[in-house]
Scaffold this motif. Structure first.
Motif, short mmCIF file in Angstrom:
data_model
loop_
_atom_site.label_atom_id
_atom_site.label_comp_id
_atom_site.label_asym_id
_atom_site.label_seq_id
_atom_site.Cartn_x
_atom_site.Cartn_y
_atom_site.Cartn_z
N THR A 111 0.77 -1.08 -0.11
CA THR A 111 0.20 -0.11 -0.11
C THR A 111 0.87 0.95 0.26
OG1 THR A 111 -0.26 -0.16 2.09
CG2 THR A 111 -2.29 -1.22 0.81
N SER A 112 1.73 0.85 0.48
CA SER A 112 3.60 2.56 0.43
C SER A 112 3.32 2.70 -1.20
CB SER A 112 4.64 1.84 1.01
OG SER A 112 5.52 1.45 0.04
N GLY A 113 3.51 1.98 -1.79
CA GLY A 113 3.23 2.32 -3.90
C GLY A 113 5.38 1.73 -4.15
N GLY A 114 6.18 1.23 -2.13
CA GLY A 114 7.10 1.27 -2.96
C GLY A 114 8.19 2.76 -2.17
N ASP A 115 7.20 3.82 -1.20
CA ASP A 115 7.74 5.03 -0.96
C ASP A 115 7.99 4.40 1.10
OD1 ASP A 115 8.32 7.50 -0.21
OD2 ASP A 115 6.45 8.03 -0.25
N PRO A 116 9.19 4.36 0.98
CA PRO A 116 9.37 3.89 2.31
C PRO A 116 8.73 5.07 3.97
CG PRO A 116 12.02 3.94 0.78
CD PRO A 116 10.46 4.70 -0.12
N SER A 117 9.05 6.43 2.99
CA SER A 117 7.94 7.38 3.76
C SER A 117 6.73 7.55 4.50
CB SER A 117 8.00 8.42 3.88
OG SER A 117 7.76 9.36 1.88
N ARG A 118 6.46 6.38 3.80
CA ARG A 118 4.97 6.44 3.60
C ARG A 118 4.55 5.05 4.27
NH1 ARG A 118 1.76 6.08 -1.88
NH2 ARG A 118 0.06 5.28 -0.20
N LEU A 119 5.10 4.41 4.18
CA LEU A 119 5.84 3.23 5.59
C LEU A 119 5.68 3.68 6.59
CD1 LEU A 119 8.31 0.33 4.28
CD2 LEU A 119 5.87 0.69 4.06
N ALA A 120 6.01 5.06 7.03
CA ALA A 120 5.98 5.32 9.04
C ALA A 120 4.74 5.77 9.07
CB ALA A 120 7.69 5.81 9.10
N PRO A 121 4.39 5.55 10.41
CA PRO A 121 3.13 5.85 10.75
C PRO A 121 3.44 7.14 10.86
CG PRO A 121 4.39 4.47 12.84
CD PRO A 121 5.04 4.95 11.43
N ASN A 122 1.92 8.03 10.71
CA ASN A 122 2.17 8.98 10.34
C ASN A 122 1.63 9.99 12.04
OD1 ASN A 122 -1.01 9.57 11.74
ND2 ASN A 122 -1.39 9.74 8.98
N ARG A 123 1.56 11.21 12.17
CA ARG A 123 2.09 11.70 13.79
C ARG A 123 0.88 11.72 14.04
NH1 ARG A 123 3.31 17.92 13.99
NH2 ARG A 123 4.80 17.56 12.64
N GLN A 124 -0.84 11.70 14.07
CA GLN A 124 -1.62 11.67 14.17
C GLN A 124 -1.94 9.81 14.90
OE1 GLN A 124 -5.21 11.75 11.66
NE2 GLN A 124 -6.32 11.50 13.40
N GLU A 125 -1.32 8.78 13.99
CA GLU A 125 -1.52 7.12 14.17
C GLU A 125 -0.01 7.22 15.56
OE1 GLU A 125 -0.45 4.57 11.38
OE2 GLU A 125 -2.06 5.93 9.59
N ARG A 126 0.58 7.63 15.49
CA ARG A 126 1.78 7.46 16.76
C ARG A 126 1.38 7.84 17.63
NH1 ARG A 126 5.39 10.30 12.96
NH2 ARG A 126 5.30 11.69 14.40
N ARG A 127 0.66 9.11 17.61
CA ARG A 127 -0.04 9.50 18.53
C ARG A 127 -1.23 8.39 19.26
NH1 ARG A 127 -0.96 15.75 16.91
NH2 ARG A 127 1.14 16.26 17.39
N ARG A 128 -2.29 7.98 18.83
CA ARG A 128 -2.91 6.81 18.76
C ARG A 128 -2.74 5.82 19.39
NH1 ARG A 128 -5.71 5.29 13.96
NH2 ARG A 128 -5.64 7.99 13.16
N SER A 129 -1.82 5.24 19.12
CA SER A 129 -1.01 4.11 18.97
C SER A 129 -0.25 4.57 20.36
CB SER A 129 -0.11 3.67 18.01
OG SER A 129 1.07 4.19 18.27
N GLY A 130 0.14 5.53 20.61
CA GLY A 130 1.36 5.41 22.09
C GLY A 130 2.50 5.81 21.90
N GLY A 131 2.81 6.07 20.04
CA GLY A 131 3.86 6.30 20.35
C GLY A 131 5.61 6.00 20.64
#
Length: 157
Positions: free
Chosen positions: A110-130
């Motif tokens: 789903t990242s389409g091969g873009d490594p930067s899209r593999l890292a969770p975004n800021r909102q997801e990090r906050r939700r998961s405790g990051g």
């Protein structure tokens, strides 16, 4: 205690949608799985500047790794005119599936091969405790590489 047949537990496939079609990647043989693991490990060592077994990495090119990891889907993709970037992305996704797991492979796909899209975004990090930015305490073992203050040295004498 009853056990399920091992074939039923580990007979999963990877299905990748490309150009309106769905390509099914079969589970790898044990031999291919071990080969992919060795190649991925050697590539990681090389990426970190370590000494690499060039024979292992040579096997990746020599054995047509993309064809091997995609199985029959490789020929289907070629027959349907799948372009090189999509075939390469499918093969890399299959390698991740073989070396790691299906969930990680899905993120790669789903990242389409873009490594930067593999890292969770800021909102997801906050939700998961990051990541925790609070520094941990140092060792409490009582040892220190720093010299004791003068007043502490005087007390020990």
């Amino acid at each position: 205690m009853a056990f399920e047949a091992i074939d039923d537990l580990f007979d999963e496939t990877l299905v990748l949608p490309i150009g309106g079609r769905r390509y099914t990647i079969p589970p790898p043989s044990a031999e291919l799985g071990l080969r992919v693991q060795n190649i991925v490990q050697a590539a990681a060592v090389a990426a970190n500047g370590g000494d690499v077994d060039t024979e292992i990495l040579g096997d990746a090119a020599e054995g047509d790794l993309f064809r091997d990891v995609l199985g029959a889907a490789h020929d289907d993709m070629l027959a349907h005119g799948v372009k090189w970037p999509a075939l390469k992305h499918a093969a890399r996704t299959a390698i991740v599936w073989i070396a790691q797991d299906k969930a990680t492979a899905e993120r790669v796909w789903t990242s389409g091969g873009d490594p930067s899209r593999l890292a969770p975004n800021r909102q997801e990090r906050r939700r998961s405790g990051g990541a925790n930015t609070t520094r941990s305490q140092g060792s409490t073992s009582g040892t220190s590489s720093r010299p004791a203050p003068a007043r502490a040295r005087r007390k020990r004498r």
